[in-house]
Design an enzyme around this catalytic site. Structure first.
Site, PDB file in Angstrom:
ATOM      1  N   GLY A  22       1.827  34.979  18.199  1.00  0.00           N
ATOM      2  CA  GLY A  22       3.007  35.305  17.778  1.00  0.00           C
ATOM      3  C   GLY A  22       3.404  36.613  18.319  1.00  0.00           C
ATOM      4  N   ASN A  48       1.503  23.718  16.870  1.00  0.00           N
ATOM      5  CA  ASN A  48       1.257  24.070  15.262  1.00  0.00           C
ATOM      6  C   ASN A  48       2.531  24.694  14.710  1.00  0.00           C
ATOM      7  OD1 ASN A  48       0.363  25.247  13.238  1.00  0.00           O
ATOM      8  ND2 ASN A  48      -0.920  26.864  13.936  1.00  0.00           N
ATOM      9  N   TRP A  49       3.278  23.916  14.072  1.00  0.00           N
ATOM     10  CA  TRP A  49       4.440  24.399  13.611  1.00  0.00           C
ATOM     11  C   TRP A  49       4.420  25.586  12.459  1.00  0.00           C
ATOM     12  CZ3 TRP A  49       7.488  19.056  12.904  1.00  0.00           C
ATOM     13  CH2 TRP A  49       7.620  18.560  14.087  1.00  0.00           C
ATOM     14  N   LYS A  50       3.285  25.708  12.167  1.00  0.00           N
ATOM     15  CA  LYS A  50       3.112  26.605  10.730  1.00  0.00           C
ATOM     16  C   LYS A  50       3.956  26.442   9.715  1.00  0.00           C
ATOM     17  CE  LYS A  50       1.371  30.022  14.241  1.00  0.00           C
ATOM     18  NZ  LYS A  50       0.917  31.298  14.849  1.00  0.00           N
ATOM     19  N   GLU A  67      -4.687  33.042  10.747  1.00  0.00           N
ATOM     20  CA  GLU A  67      -3.610  33.208   9.803  1.00  0.00           C
ATOM     21  C   GLU A  67      -4.403  32.847   8.375  1.00  0.00           C
ATOM     22  OE1 GLU A  67      -0.424  31.178  11.296  1.00  0.00           O
ATOM     23  OE2 GLU A  67      -0.018  32.826  12.923  1.00  0.00           O
ATOM     24  N   GLU A  70      -8.251  31.473  20.301  1.00  0.00           N
ATOM     25  CA  GLU A  70      -6.973  32.359  19.931  1.00  0.00           C
ATOM     26  C   GLU A  70      -7.132  33.871  19.618  1.00  0.00           C
ATOM     27  OE1 GLU A  70      -3.748  29.035  18.734  1.00  0.00           O
ATOM     28  OE2 GLU A  70      -4.805  29.674  16.865  1.00  0.00           O
ATOM     29  N   GLY A 124       2.212  27.735  18.990  1.00  0.00           N
ATOM     30  CA  GLY A 124       2.926  28.126  17.764  1.00  0.00           C
ATOM     31  C   GLY A 124       4.425  28.123  18.104  1.00  0.00           C
ATOM     32  N   GLY A 125       4.997  29.220  18.243  1.00  0.00           N
ATOM     33  CA  GLY A 125       6.374  29.638  18.523  1.00  0.00           C
ATOM     34  C   GLY A 125       7.025  28.590  19.269  1.00  0.00           C
ATOM     35  N   SER A 176       0.729  33.035  22.127  1.00  0.00           N
ATOM     36  CA  SER A 176       1.839  33.162  22.763  1.00  0.00           C
ATOM     37  C   SER A 176       1.958  32.329  24.204  1.00  0.00           C
ATOM     38  CB  SER A 176       2.156  34.824  23.129  1.00  0.00           C
ATOM     39  OG  SER A 176       2.356  35.275  21.975  1.00  0.00           O
ATOM     40  N   HIS A 210      -7.820  28.638  11.409  1.00  0.00           N
ATOM     41  CA  HIS A 210      -6.781  29.394  12.092  1.00  0.00           C
ATOM     42  C   HIS A 210      -6.901  30.798  11.532  1.00  0.00           C
ATOM     43  CE1 HIS A 210      -2.913  31.044  13.446  1.00  0.00           C
ATOM     44  NE2 HIS A 210      -2.806  29.982  14.370  1.00  0.00           N
TER      45      HIS A 210
END
Ligand code: PGA
Length: 257
Positions: free
Chosen positions: A174, A9-11, A98, A168, A235-236, A214, A96
């Site tokens: 993150g 997930n590149w966000k 976010e 999640e 993600g990251g 993470s 998600h």
């Protein structure tokens, strides 16, 4: 045995050039589809087409990070699920944390988006997870039950068959904090039991439940080794090939071809 699934997930990250470079590098490493491991990338909307071109013919699949609950029409700024399918997406991430926390998405809205996405022919990565306060108040299972019931409202067994759940925990996203393998396995096994009671045991057993929060090279294998953890939503660590590839490799080691 369930096929492992590793999705990046590149966000709201990358530009066209860096996104295409990342996708090209990944496609080179995952040039063939692997029977036991599925890999997907979910870039920002503007880069779906160039990334689709970069991964064409490889074993890497394409997903988006959101879609409208509506069919095409007068909805300025929105993107319809059929458009995502049209540019090569198989997947869309919905619910998600976010989107829930920053854009006020409710379970009801997530259910509406899920139904629309499935009707358009997309498969869905449906995210659920508790906040730190909810975990500390021993509310984790109750929160997951509420999110699952609400986000899957009106979704039948045929719909669930095209959904992957992503657990999640919000406190792990993150933050560098990862759920322990025990915490992840306990939440995943709870989610699978929930699926068995809402749908049926066979479908619950077949549904993939990914862990997200993470995930990195150092913890990916121990998480995906858990009996109810069927992959990772990353993600990251999906933004650099050197971070993401070892996670894919860890999955491939657990499901050798
Ligand atoms: P993270 O994000 O890997 O950066 O924690 C995961 C996610 O939000 O899907």
């Amino acid at each position: 045995m369930r096929r492992l699934f590793v999705a990046g997930n590149w966000k709201m990250n990358t530009l066209r050039e860096s996104g295409v470079a990342l996708a090209t590098g990944l496609a080179k490493e995952c040039h063939k589809s692997h029977p036991g491991v599925q890999v997907a990338v979910c870039p920002p909307f503007p880069f779906l087409l160039p990334v689709a071109a970069a991964i064409a013919g490889s074993g890497v699949e394409l997903g988006a990070q959101n879609c409208s609950p509506e069919k095409p029409g007068a909805f300025t700024g929105e993107v319809a699920s059929g458009m995502l399918l049209d540019v090569g997406c198989q997947w869309v991430i919905l619910g998600h944390s976010e989107r829930r926390a920053l854009y006020g998405e409710t379970d009801a809205l997530v259910a509406q988006k899920t139904a629309t996405a499935l009707a358009a022919g997309l498969s869905v990565i449906l995210c659920v997870g508790e906040t730190l306060a909810e975990r500390q108040a021993n509310q984790t299972d109750a929160v997951l039950d509420r999110q699952m019931a609400g986000s899957l409202a009106g979704i039948d067994a045929a719909g669930l068959a095209r959904i992957v759940i992503a657990y999640e925990p919000v406190w792990a996203i993150g933050t560098g904090l990862t759920a322990t393998t025990e915490q992840a396995e306990s939440a995943h096994s709870h989610l699978r039991k929930w699926l068995a009671s809402r749908y049926n045991a066979g479908l619950a057993d077949a549904t993939r439940i990914l862990y997200g929060g993470s995930v990195k090279a150092q913890n990916a294998k121990s998480l995906m080794e858990q009996p109810n953890v069927d992959g990772a939503l990353v993600g990251g660590a999906s933004l650099k090939l050197d971070d993401f590839l070892p996670i894919v490799r860890a999955a491939q080691e657990l499901r050798p071809a």
